[in-house]
Structures are given as C-alpha cells and as structure tokens.
Design a protein around this motif. Structure first.
Motif, PDB file in Angstrom:
ATOM      1  N   ARG A  10       0.867  -1.109   0.123  1.00 53.32           N
ATOM      2  CA  ARG A  10       0.115  -0.226   0.151  1.00 53.32           C
ATOM      3  C   ARG A  10       0.785   1.343  -0.226  1.00 53.32           C
ATOM      4  N   MET A  11       2.234   1.182   0.232  1.00 53.26           N
ATOM      5  CA  MET A  11       2.994   2.350   0.294  1.00 53.26           C
ATOM      6  C   MET A  11       3.654   2.784  -0.865  1.00 53.26           C
ATOM      7  N   GLU A  12       3.566   3.839  -1.242  1.00 54.46           N
ATOM      8  CA  GLU A  12       3.974   4.530  -2.425  1.00 54.46           C
ATOM      9  C   GLU A  12       4.820   5.794  -2.044  1.00 54.46           C
ATOM     10  N   LEU A  13       6.267   5.836  -2.269  1.00 50.65           N
ATOM     11  CA  LEU A  13       7.125   6.961  -1.918  1.00 50.65           C
ATOM     12  C   LEU A  13       7.196   7.497  -3.266  1.00 50.65           C
ATOM     13  N   ARG A  14       6.965   8.984  -3.164  1.00 53.31           N
ATOM     14  CA  ARG A  14       6.898   9.951  -3.991  1.00 53.31           C
ATOM     15  C   ARG A  14       7.913  11.111  -3.672  1.00 53.31           C
ATOM     16  N   ILE A  15       8.643  11.398  -4.584  1.00 53.12           N
ATOM     17  CA  ILE A  15       9.371  12.720  -4.200  1.00 53.12           C
ATOM     18  C   ILE A  15       9.379  13.852  -5.202  1.00 53.12           C
ATOM     19  N   GLU A  16       8.496  14.748  -4.824  1.00 52.58           N
ATOM     20  CA  GLU A  16       8.101  15.823  -5.620  1.00 52.58           C
ATOM     21  C   GLU A  16       7.305  16.803  -4.877  1.00 52.58           C
ATOM     22  N   ASP A  17       7.115  17.920  -5.491  1.00 48.01           N
ATOM     23  CA  ASP A  17       6.394  19.039  -4.692  1.00 48.01           C
ATOM     24  C   ASP A  17       4.871  18.671  -4.105  1.00 48.01           C
ATOM     25  N   ALA A  18       4.937  18.458  -2.845  1.00 46.93           N
ATOM     26  CA  ALA A  18       3.677  17.901  -2.366  1.00 46.93           C
ATOM     27  C   ALA A  18       2.506  18.752  -2.352  1.00 46.93           C
ATOM     28  N   VAL A  19       2.654  20.042  -2.430  1.00 45.68           N
ATOM     29  CA  VAL A  19       1.316  20.882  -2.787  1.00 45.68           C
ATOM     30  C   VAL A  19       1.131  20.757  -3.938  1.00 45.68           C
ATOM     31  N   ALA A  20       1.772  20.648  -4.966  1.00 49.56           N
ATOM     32  CA  ALA A  20       1.098  20.849  -6.439  1.00 49.56           C
ATOM     33  C   ALA A  20       0.558  19.112  -6.418  1.00 49.56           C
ATOM     34  N   TRP A  21       1.112  18.152  -5.820  1.00 52.54           N
ATOM     35  CA  TRP A  21       0.747  17.068  -5.969  1.00 52.54           C
ATOM     36  C   TRP A  21      -0.641  16.633  -5.501  1.00 52.54           C
ATOM     37  N   ALA A  22      -0.804  17.402  -4.190  1.00 51.68           N
ATOM     38  CA  ALA A  22      -2.006  17.418  -3.483  1.00 51.68           C
ATOM     39  C   ALA A  22      -3.196  18.113  -4.427  1.00 51.68           C
ATOM     40  N   ILE A  23      -2.830  19.058  -4.849  1.00 48.37           N
ATOM     41  CA  ILE A  23      -3.933  19.900  -5.666  1.00 48.37           C
ATOM     42  C   ILE A  23      -4.376  19.133  -6.978  1.00 48.37           C
TER      43      ILE A  23
END
Length: 189
Positions: A10-23
């Motif tokens: 269930r775990m997915e590691l993402r390295i990116e801009d969290a604000v842009a990702w959430a929106i």
C-alpha cells in the motif's frame, strides 16, 4: 524494522512538490487517506500554504480522517493564527491544538490536528496499550496521548476557538478510532 513500511504494497514513495501533488491528485483520490501528516512549517515554506491546498487535503481524507501539521512553538503566534485560518478555510470544521514536548525546540511545541465534525476527540484507540506493549515504547502511553490534547489556559485565552478543547478528551467513549481490521493509510510531506 524502521523501514518495514516501505515493503507494504500500500506504500508508495513519491519525491516531488507535495503542494502541487495534492492539488493535482485530489480530484482523482477523494476519500483515500486516513491521515495526512505535514512536518514542515518554517519560512519561507509557510508562504506555500493556501486555501486551495488545504481544500485538496480535506477532499482526499476519508470521513473520520485527520490532518496533523507541525505548527510551531508559541513564539510565532502569527504563524499559528495563519495556519488555523487556512485549515478552517480549507474545510476542516475542527482544528485542535496538540502539544508536543521536544528537546529541539521551546516547549510546548504545537501541532494542529484538523478534521471534519465526525472526529469528536482524536485520542488513543481503545486497545492502544495492548498495541503498544510489544513495542515497549519509552516515550508514549495513552495517558501522555490524552494529556497532549489538553489546551493550557493561556492558549485558550489567546485562541478562543481552542477553548472548547481545553479539557482534552474526557474518557475513551469520545475517542475516534480506526478498526484494527481495516488497514490505515496515510500521506505525508
């Protein structure tokens, strides 16, 4: 042991801009997460928080889900004011202060735990002691968890919106819980 969660499917590691990702992802992932954790507060980072971002986070939380955000110590009251308003403007009907004692920063250090109205009191689950026993925690107990949800009189005077939560959680009946049979999911930045 500490990195065992990385093996969870269930775990997915993402390295990116969290604000842009959430929106970007909120419309695709409504009601997906039990918890969102933000451990980032200091300037210039505070300027990235927007109502649009918090609205996206609220949309991604399941009913009963919570956002917890490291806020700051009491030395920066304007920052606490701003974060509380942003959480509320993003659709979080309940914003609670959580007190954290830490050796790294002046105490009490503050986090905000925000949710919908269905989370009456985000205290420890009924079987918290049983779950914690095999871990042999040195710095956690259900009593410490309950105490962290109390709001000192000075904070309640400064932020009247927190006054209703001043006594903390009164008894296990009001605590929110996730069933042990249901896997919890979380997003963090």
């Amino acid at each position: 042991q500490l990195a065992a969660a990385y093996d969870d499917p269930r775990m997915e590691l993402r390295i990116e801009d969290a604000v842009a990702w959430a929106i970007r992802e909120a419309p695709k992932k409504p009601d997906t997460f039990d918890a969102v954790i933000i451990d980032s507060t200091d300037e210039p980072l505070i300027s990235i928080w927007t109502t649009k971002f918090y609205t996206a986070l609220r949309r991604m939380l399941r009913p009963g889900g919570v956002l917890i955000q490291n806020a700051q110590n009491l030395d920066v009251s304007e920052q606490l004011d701003n974060l509380m308003k942003l959480h509320q403007s993003g659709g979080f009907q309940r914003v609670r202060a959580v007190l954290i004692d830490t050796v790294d920063y002046g105490s009490p250090y503050i986090a905000f735990m925000s949710s919908g109205p269905e989370v009456v009191c985000p205290g420890p689950v009924a079987d918290a002691e049983e779950r914690a026993r095999p871990l042999n925690p040195a710095w956690y107990s259900p009593e410490i968890h309950r105490a962290s949800l109390m709001v000192p009189p000075g904070m309640a005077r400064r932020w009247p919106a927190l006054a209703d939560d001043a006594p903390g959680c009164q008894g296990d009946a009001g605590f929110a819980s996730v069933s042990p049979s249901e896997p919890a999911s979380a997003a963090s930045s």
